[in-house]
Scaffold this motif. Sequence first.
Motif, PDB file in Angstrom:
ATOM      1  N   LYS A   1       0.848  -1.180   0.000  1.00  0.00           N
ATOM      2  CA  LYS A   1       0.000   0.000   0.000  1.00  0.00           C
ATOM      3  C   LYS A   1       0.895   1.245   0.000  1.00  0.00           C
ATOM      4  O   LYS A   1       1.819   1.340   0.795  1.00  0.00           O
ATOM      5  CB  LYS A   1      -0.915  -0.001   1.220  1.00  0.00           C
ATOM      6  N   ARG A   2       0.585   2.158  -0.904  1.00  0.00           N
ATOM      7  CA  ARG A   2       1.373   3.380  -0.993  1.00  0.00           C
ATOM      8  C   ARG A   2       0.595   4.535  -0.369  1.00  0.00           C
ATOM      9  O   ARG A   2      -0.612   4.625  -0.514  1.00  0.00           O
ATOM     10  CB  ARG A   2       1.674   3.713  -2.442  1.00  0.00           C
ATOM     11  N   SER A   3       1.314   5.373   0.286  1.00  0.00           N
ATOM     12  CA  SER A   3       0.698   6.571   0.832  1.00  0.00           C
ATOM     13  C   SER A   3       1.690   7.715   0.705  1.00  0.00           C
ATOM     14  O   SER A   3       2.887   7.508   0.576  1.00  0.00           O
ATOM     15  CB  SER A   3       0.288   6.364   2.280  1.00  0.00           C
ATOM     16  N   GLY A   4       1.169   8.896   0.737  1.00  0.00           N
ATOM     17  CA  GLY A   4       2.051  10.042   0.622  1.00  0.00           C
ATOM     18  C   GLY A   4       1.246  11.297   0.348  1.00  0.00           C
ATOM     19  O   GLY A   4       0.023  11.284   0.337  1.00  0.00           O
ATOM     20  N   THR A   5       1.964  12.331   0.113  1.00  0.00           N
ATOM     21  CA  THR A   5       1.349  13.621  -0.131  1.00  0.00           C
ATOM     22  C   THR A   5       1.873  14.175  -1.441  1.00  0.00           C
ATOM     23  O   THR A   5       3.078  14.127  -1.714  1.00  0.00           O
ATOM     24  CB  THR A   5       1.699  14.605   1.012  1.00  0.00           C
ATOM     25  N   ILE A   6       0.969  14.693  -2.220  1.00  0.00           N
ATOM     26  CA  ILE A   6       1.357  15.340  -3.464  1.00  0.00           C
ATOM     27  C   ILE A   6       1.351  16.840  -3.221  1.00  0.00           C
ATOM     28  O   ILE A   6       0.369  17.398  -2.741  1.00  0.00           O
ATOM     29  CB  ILE A   6       0.386  14.981  -4.605  1.00  0.00           C
ATOM     30  N   THR A   7       2.452  17.464  -3.550  1.00  0.00           N
ATOM     31  CA  THR A   7       2.551  18.906  -3.380  1.00  0.00           C
ATOM     32  C   THR A   7       3.036  19.507  -4.685  1.00  0.00           C
ATOM     33  O   THR A   7       3.557  18.817  -5.557  1.00  0.00           O
ATOM     34  CB  THR A   7       3.535  19.283  -2.253  1.00  0.00           C
ATOM     35  N   GLY A   8       2.858  20.770  -4.811  1.00  0.00           N
ATOM     36  CA  GLY A   8       3.334  21.444  -6.004  1.00  0.00           C
ATOM     37  C   GLY A   8       2.577  22.726  -6.253  1.00  0.00           C
ATOM     38  O   GLY A   8       1.758  23.153  -5.439  1.00  0.00           O
ATOM     39  N   GLN A   9       2.859  23.297  -7.395  1.00  0.00           N
ATOM     40  CA  GLN A   9       2.269  24.568  -7.743  1.00  0.00           C
ATOM     41  C   GLN A   9       1.923  24.534  -9.227  1.00  0.00           C
ATOM     42  O   GLN A   9       2.696  24.018 -10.037  1.00  0.00           O
ATOM     43  CB  GLN A   9       3.299  25.668  -7.456  1.00  0.00           C
ATOM     44  N   VAL A  10       0.782  25.064  -9.585  1.00  0.00           N
ATOM     45  CA  VAL A  10       0.390  25.174 -10.982  1.00  0.00           C
ATOM     46  C   VAL A  10       0.810  26.550 -11.468  1.00  0.00           C
ATOM     47  O   VAL A  10       0.389  27.571 -10.910  1.00  0.00           O
ATOM     48  CB  VAL A  10      -1.136  24.979 -11.168  1.00  0.00           C
ATOM     49  N   CYS A  11       1.669  26.574 -12.482  1.00  0.00           N
ATOM     50  CA  CYS A  11       2.160  27.843 -13.018  1.00  0.00           C
ATOM     51  C   CYS A  11       1.840  27.922 -14.507  1.00  0.00           C
ATOM     52  O   CYS A  11       1.844  26.908 -15.208  1.00  0.00           O
ATOM     53  CB  CYS A  11       3.665  27.963 -12.831  1.00  0.00           C
ATOM     54  N   LEU A  12       1.581  29.105 -14.970  1.00  0.00           N
ATOM     55  CA  LEU A  12       1.351  29.359 -16.387  1.00  0.00           C
ATOM     56  C   LEU A  12       2.210  30.555 -16.757  1.00  0.00           C
ATOM     57  O   LEU A  12       2.056  31.636 -16.176  1.00  0.00           O
ATOM     58  CB  LEU A  12      -0.132  29.631 -16.648  1.00  0.00           C
ATOM     59  N   ASN A  13       3.141  30.342 -17.668  1.00  0.00           N
ATOM     60  CA  ASN A  13       4.105  31.374 -18.053  1.00  0.00           C
ATOM     61  C   ASN A  13       4.867  31.903 -16.834  1.00  0.00           C
ATOM     62  O   ASN A  13       5.140  33.093 -16.724  1.00  0.00           O
ATOM     63  CB  ASN A  13       3.420  32.524 -18.796  1.00  0.00           C
ATOM     64  N   GLY A  14       5.164  31.008 -15.894  1.00  0.00           N
ATOM     65  CA  GLY A  14       5.938  31.374 -14.726  1.00  0.00           C
ATOM     66  C   GLY A  14       5.155  31.999 -13.586  1.00  0.00           C
ATOM     67  O   GLY A  14       5.720  32.335 -12.565  1.00  0.00           O
ATOM     68  N   TRP A  15       3.849  32.149 -13.746  1.00  0.00           N
ATOM     69  CA  TRP A  15       3.022  32.768 -12.723  1.00  0.00           C
ATOM     70  C   TRP A  15       2.116  31.728 -12.090  1.00  0.00           C
ATOM     71  O   TRP A  15       1.496  30.933 -12.778  1.00  0.00           O
ATOM     72  CB  TRP A  15       2.156  33.882 -13.324  1.00  0.00           C
ATOM     73  N   ALA A  16       2.027  31.763 -10.767  1.00  0.00           N
ATOM     74  CA  ALA A  16       1.133  30.843 -10.055  1.00  0.00           C
ATOM     75  C   ALA A  16      -0.307  31.114 -10.473  1.00  0.00           C
ATOM     76  O   ALA A  16      -0.709  32.266 -10.632  1.00  0.00           O
ATOM     77  CB  ALA A  16       1.288  31.021  -8.543  1.00  0.00           C
ATOM     78  N   GLN A  17      -1.067  30.040 -10.685  1.00  0.00           N
ATOM     79  CA  GLN A  17      -2.440  30.173 -11.175  1.00  0.00           C
ATOM     80  C   GLN A  17      -3.438  29.739 -10.119  1.00  0.00           C
ATOM     81  O   GLN A  17      -3.260  28.722  -9.462  1.00  0.00           O
ATOM     82  CB  GLN A  17      -2.636  29.297 -12.416  1.00  0.00           C
TER      83      GLN A  17
END
Length: 163
Positions: free
Chosen positions: A3-19
């Motif tokens: 069983k796998r567990s964990g957390t997905i993190t990150g940022q959605v960027c468009l042309n270098g800008w957070a969206q």
Amino acid sequence: MRKRSGTITGQVCLNGWAQDPASFRRCSGYVEQFDVQSPELTVRETVIFSARLRLDPKVVRTDEEKLSFVDQILEDMELSDLKNVLVGTEDGVGLSFEQKKRLSIAVELAASPSILFLDEPTSGLDARSALLVVRLLRKITDSGRTCVATVRSKESCLVQSMW
């Protein structure tokens, strides 16, 4: 099975800008694999409905400008000759399968997105129809929009040879 567990993190960027999700929805369009248009409307009415509902008033201000914008989209998608034809149903009355694919793309273009996502735009089409759709996608990208499409492996040879 482990069983796998964990957390997905990150940022959605468009042309270098957070969206934020709302701004990303405004600048992107999504064309489903199968059409979901109303069979009772004409081709032009379908695209007008999308433009009136989704087009940013900062981009096109008046209804007259929206209608002109819609007519340009119909011309670009080679649907001008069919603008007064009912979308129709699967029973042979109305547009062909390939024409409905082009209409689905036109409906998304009516929102004037910067990026267009397409789910298997050539799926179910014969080689001639697939070539027409891919050439129209190329025309869209040449106008400055980004197109991202998924294509099945058996169709990828056709698409790769056209790009």
